[in-house]
Design a protein around this motif. Structure first.
Motif, PDB file in Angstrom:
ATOM      1  N   MET A 322      -7.914  -1.674  -8.749  1.00 57.07           N
ATOM      2  CA  MET A 322      -8.362  -2.943  -8.163  1.00 57.07           C
ATOM      3  C   MET A 322      -7.163  -3.794  -7.743  1.00 57.07           C
ATOM      4  O   MET A 322      -7.166  -4.400  -6.665  1.00 57.07           O
ATOM      5  N   ARG A 323      -6.143  -3.833  -8.573  1.00 58.56           N
ATOM      6  CA  ARG A 323      -4.945  -4.625  -8.237  1.00 58.56           C
ATOM      7  C   ARG A 323      -4.308  -4.122  -6.946  1.00 58.56           C
ATOM      8  O   ARG A 323      -3.903  -4.915  -6.090  1.00 58.56           O
ATOM      9  N   GLN A 324      -4.234  -2.809  -6.804  1.00 57.87           N
ATOM     10  CA  GLN A 324      -3.648  -2.242  -5.593  1.00 57.87           C
ATOM     11  C   GLN A 324      -4.482  -2.586  -4.366  1.00 57.87           C
ATOM     12  O   GLN A 324      -3.940  -2.921  -3.298  1.00 57.87           O
ATOM     13  N   LEU A 325      -5.802  -2.531  -4.487  1.00 60.34           N
ATOM     14  CA  LEU A 325      -6.654  -2.875  -3.347  1.00 60.34           C
ATOM     15  C   LEU A 325      -6.587  -4.367  -3.030  1.00 60.34           C
ATOM     16  O   LEU A 325      -6.580  -4.756  -1.858  1.00 60.34           O
ATOM     17  N   ASP A 326      -6.555  -5.193  -4.073  1.00 64.17           N
ATOM     18  CA  ASP A 326      -6.434  -6.639  -3.835  1.00 64.17           C
ATOM     19  C   ASP A 326      -5.182  -6.940  -3.019  1.00 64.17           C
ATOM     20  O   ASP A 326      -5.193  -7.797  -2.124  1.00 64.17           O
ATOM     21  N   GLY A 327      -4.100  -6.214  -3.321  1.00 60.95           N
ATOM     22  CA  GLY A 327      -2.853  -6.419  -2.589  1.00 60.95           C
ATOM     23  C   GLY A 327      -2.892  -5.888  -1.171  1.00 60.95           C
ATOM     24  O   GLY A 327      -2.055  -6.261  -0.345  1.00 60.95           O
ATOM     25  N   ALA A 328      -3.869  -5.017  -0.898  1.00 61.70           N
ATOM     26  CA  ALA A 328      -3.972  -4.411   0.439  1.00 61.70           C
ATOM     27  C   ALA A 328      -4.958  -5.133   1.349  1.00 61.70           C
ATOM     28  O   ALA A 328      -5.136  -4.740   2.490  1.00 61.70           O
ATOM     29  N   VAL A 329      -5.585  -6.204   0.823  1.00 57.79           N
ATOM     30  CA  VAL A 329      -6.543  -6.941   1.657  1.00 57.79           C
ATOM     31  C   VAL A 329      -5.816  -7.487   2.880  1.00 57.79           C
ATOM     32  O   VAL A 329      -4.789  -8.161   2.773  1.00 57.79           O
TER      33      VAL A 329
END
Length: 336
Positions: A322-329
């Motif tokens: 989730m942290r990685q995806l949040d950073g990819a928004v």
């Protein structure tokens, strides 16, 4: 009211740079963003014909991608061109559509601020007050608050001279009633969809059905698929379910950000609203995130982009994925 700028040389340079990048970046998302930037530049420079062409093309590319974070600002930029050209009904419809979807409040706040200016130009003062109030609540800082302050001055002046104008419209009316409403036939128990005049536009032929989201609705006869607003099947009816979990804990019947999680022979996959499978049935669970998909094999988690390409291998815990995806928004948060 429209933007103006003293340094036209800088704007010309931005326009030229956008043109160079358009030639180098072929993805639909990049094309939409770059055309949107160039549309803003052309509008500020007073080239409204060129701005409208670019802004309309940006919307088309964003529609093909289907991501709300791309489509909403593209619609708002086209609305801005139409607003300054005095085509307020078309602009209002696009501003309303730009409010819909999985969006951050800061973006909807900016959209509301400009929608308020469109209403002031039409003498819809009560409606403009609603917009500027929402803008100040959702994006209470920076340039948006400058627009709100200017709008409030114009509202006060107009109301004192001419009154408050027509009653405010609801979202569906502003948006031009963009999607039919689901209904259930009391005799057959089956579902169809009604137009804004209350008449069926899609006959009650489905045993189960979801609401329209992003121009499509999940429907079930013997199996699940999806239809467009005319009732045409756009996702083949091949699936045992079409319930889409989101990363923030909701479950939506149908599509989120242009994709849906579907079940097939006991496995889950992700399908685009065009019918293209973007995540094959190799995971135990798929959740839709604003930047892509959270996926798990039942033991570990990973992350995929909306194109199905792997961003994080399924070897981490859910919090890390989730942290990685949040950073990819990727929010197209350039100027509107």
């Amino acid at each position: 009211m429209r933007h103006a700028i003293a340094d036209t040389v800088a704007l010309q340079q931005i326009r030229e740079e956008a043109a160079l990048r358009l030639a180098r970046h072929a993805s639909e998302a990049d094309q939409s963003r770059l055309l949107g930037v160039r549309a803003v530049v052309l509008r500020v420079l007073g080239d409204f014909d060129g701005a409208e062409v670019d802004a309309a093309a940006a919307v088309k590319y964003a529609e093909a991608v289907g991501a709300d974070l791309l489509l909403a600002p593209a619609r708002a930029r086209l609305a801005q061109v139409l607003r300054v050209r005095g085509r307020y009904e078309e602009a209002d419809q696009l501003f309303a559509l730009a409010e819909a979807g999985e969006l951050p409040r800061t973006l909807t706040g900016a959209v509301r601020a400009y929608a308020g200016l469109s209403c002031i130009a039409q003498g819809r003062i009560t409606e403009s007050l609603i917009h500027v109030q929402r803008a100040s609540e959702q994006n209470p800082h920076g340039f948006v608050m400058q627009i709100v302050e200017t709008a409030l001055s114009l509202i006060e002046e107009h109301a004192a001279k001419y009154g408050f104008g027509a009653p405010p419209r609801g979202w569906a009316e502003r948006a031009g009633h963009p999607a039919p409403d689901r209904f259930q036939d009391p005799q057959t128990g089956r579902f169809g969809y009604l137009g804004h005049d209350g008449r069926p536009v899609v006959q009650a032929a489905f045993s189960q059905a979801g609401d329209f989201r992003g121009g499509v609705a999940a429907v079930c006869q013997a199996d699940w698929g999806a239809i467009d607003k005319t009732g045409t099947v756009v996702v083949p009816m091949l699936y045992g379910a079409m319930e889409t979990p989101t990363a923030d804990g909701r479950t939506v019947t149908g599509f989120v950000n242009g994709v849906a999680v579907a079940a097939q022979r006991g496995r889950v996959l992700a399908v685009h609203k065009t019918g293209r499978v973007v995540v094959p049935p190799r995971y135990q669970r798929i959740e839709v995130h604003p930047a892509g998909f959270l996926v798990t094999d039942g033991y570990s988690w990973g992350a995929l982009g909306f194109d199905g390409n792997e961003l994080v291998p399924a070897r981490v815990d859910r919090a890390e994925a989730m942290r990685q995806l949040d950073g990819a928004v990727s929010i197209d948060d350039g100027p509107l």
